[in-house]
Structures are given as C-alpha cells and as structure tokens.
Design an enzyme around this catalytic site. Structure first.
Site, PDB file in Angstrom:
ATOM      1  N   PRO A   2       0.817  -1.216   0.000  1.00  0.00           N
ATOM      2  CA  PRO A   2       0.000   0.000   0.000  1.00  0.00           C
ATOM      3  C   PRO A   2       0.851   1.267   0.000  1.00  0.00           C
ATOM      4  O   PRO A   2       1.549   1.542   0.961  1.00  0.00           O
ATOM      5  CB  PRO A   2      -0.802  -0.099   1.297  1.00  0.00           C
ATOM      6  N   GLU A   3       0.823   1.981  -1.076  1.00  0.00           N
ATOM      7  CA  GLU A   3       1.460   3.290  -1.126  1.00  0.00           C
ATOM      8  C   GLU A   3       0.383   4.345  -0.942  1.00  0.00           C
ATOM      9  O   GLU A   3      -0.793   4.028  -0.813  1.00  0.00           O
ATOM     10  CB  GLU A   3       2.171   3.470  -2.479  1.00  0.00           C
ATOM     11  N   LYS A  50      -0.013   8.079   4.542  1.00  0.00           N
ATOM     12  CA  LYS A  50      -0.291   6.641   4.464  1.00  0.00           C
ATOM     13  C   LYS A  50      -1.323   6.186   5.484  1.00  0.00           C
ATOM     14  O   LYS A  50      -1.500   4.997   5.718  1.00  0.00           O
ATOM     15  CB  LYS A  50       1.019   5.875   4.624  1.00  0.00           C
TER      16      LYS A  50
END
Ligand SMILES: [Zn+2]
Length: 263
Positions: A2-3, A50
């Site tokens: 997950p970016e 994030k």
C-alpha cells in the site's frame, strides 16, 4: 504494497458507502481509546499520507496504517469476506455496508479534545432557539475569526456543534458560497443563512438515519470530485483546507471566488 495512492483509492471506495451514515457496529479489536456509540454519524473517510481515517461526528476517529500487508475491503452486508475473520483488525458496519480492515499493523482510536471542549450551540438540537443561532453566528467572528475561510470556520465545533465535513461542503454549495472566502467577507445575513441551513439539514438527516443530503437522497458536491455539478455541469473540485487538511468539495461556477482570500 500500500502506497499513498492505494490509501487514497481505498478512502475513495469507502467514502460513498460510509460517510453520512449512522454507525451500526464498530469492532476495533484491542485498540485503546473511546469508541463512538452505535448511531453516531460517520463524518468522513480521509486518506492522509499513508493513514486512513474514518472520522465520527462525536470527535473520535479510527486511524489505520496499512504498511506492507494491510488492506480495506468493502462488502455488502451478509456478503462473504474474501479473507479470514481472524485477520480482520477493524470492522465498521453501517446499514448496507461492512468495511473490513485486514492485517493492518496499526489500528488506533483517536479523540479530538477540541471537538468536545467549549462546544458552541448544538445545531442538531431540535429545540435550538433563534438566540442560540445568533450566538453561533457571532462566534464565527469572535472565535473562528474574520480572516478564517468560511469552510474551516463551519467545522469549528466551538462555533457551532454538529457540522461535519459532509454538511460543510453541502451547505456552502446550497448558498453558492466560495468555501475559501473569509468569514469577514460574507454578509452577516449570509453567515446566518449558512448556519440555519446546516441546522435544518442536520436535523432532517438525524431523523432519516442516512445521507439524505440535498439532491434526491445524494450529496450535491461532497465526495463527487471531477463529476459534473448537478446544477451546471462544471466538474466538482476538491482541495484540502485548514490545519487539519480536511477535504472541501465545491463547484467553481456555482460558488465563484469572492473577497481576496488566497485559494
Ligand atoms: Zn455548478
């Protein structure tokens, strides 16, 4: 892995299902902190860096950081989950949807103390008086300040309690007001109309139990970035605003810039 953009996509998927809905159930495992009660309205779903935050109208928020392996899934109620329940770290359930966060290493409950300290008049109160509304109109100037952008001032719970991110954008659209205009650049009548409409919408939504916002049960601008304005067809825009970088949605045609506030 997950970016940032994955988090934004997850927030974009969860937002239309959750924002404006009443919470049915929140399961956050062993996360510490105050939990919003069932029935609390979900204020917003936001990606910031994030982190993915689901904010509740009582000032609490569920923050998740997905790191390498975490993910958010959205299911219809009763639909079978694609991953085993024992790796679910958080579950947020509303009338029609269940959002499940799997394998996230960070799940926290946050509480914004400024959201509940020194609250302004409660706009969700059905017995709100004219005098209380007037007091909130005054607080726009005395507490938020004349140079504060109106969209930021409307979210300030010390001015008036109850307005969340959905209604902030919706109310400004209804009155054709530029969200970046400074409080001091708006006529007192306009300020009062904004708060009166907010109060009306908040109470209507509290009794209907969902985001029956302004357009046939849907939102006019909130959550509709790049989609055509329902009034004029101009693509809706979104920008982060204020210290807390909350998303503001607006139609640049229906809500033309006024005053000299920087945009
Ligand atoms: Zn428009």
């Amino acid at each position: 892995m997950p970016e940032g953009d994955t988090i934004h996509r997850a927030a974009d998927r969860l937002r239309p299902a959750l924002a404006g809905q009443a919470l049915v159930r929140l399961d956050a495992g062993r996360a510490r902190g105050r939990r919003p009660a069932p029935g609390t309205l979900i204020d917003d779903v936001e990606a910031q860096g994030k982190h993915l935050r689901i904010r509740f109208a009582d000032g609490t928020a569920l923050r998740t950081h997905l790191r390498m392996n975490g993910s958010w899934h959205l299911y219809r109620r009763g639909e079978r989950w694609q991953r085993p329940a024992h790796v679910a770290r958080a579950v947020v359930e509303v009338e029609d949807w269940v959002a499940v966060c799997f394998s996230a290493p960070v799940v926290e409950l946050e509480h914004d103390d400024t959201a509940t300290a020194h609250l302004g008049p409660d706009l969700t109160n059905a017995a709100l008086t004219d005098a209380q509304l007037d007091a909130a109109v005054e607080r726009l100037v005395t507490i938020a300040g004349p140079a504060t952008p109106i969209a930021v001032a409307l979210l300030d719970q010390r001015v008036a309690a109850g307005i969340g991110n959905v209604f902030k954008s919706e109310v400004l659209f209804i009155h054709g007001i530029d969200p970046f205009a400074a409080v001091g650049d708006l006529a007192v009548d306009t300020r009062r109309q904004l708060l009166a409409t907010a109060a009306k919408l908040l109470r209507a939504n509290a009794t209907s139990g969902g985001p029956r916002v302004t357009y046939a049960g849907a939102t006019a601008v909130y959550g509709r970035e790049r989609q055509p304005c329902r009034r004029c067809g101009t693509p809706i825009r979104r920008r982060r605003q204020g210290e807390q970088a909350r998303s503001t949605y607006w139609c640049p045609t229906c809500q033309p810039a006024i005053g000299r506030a920087p945009r």
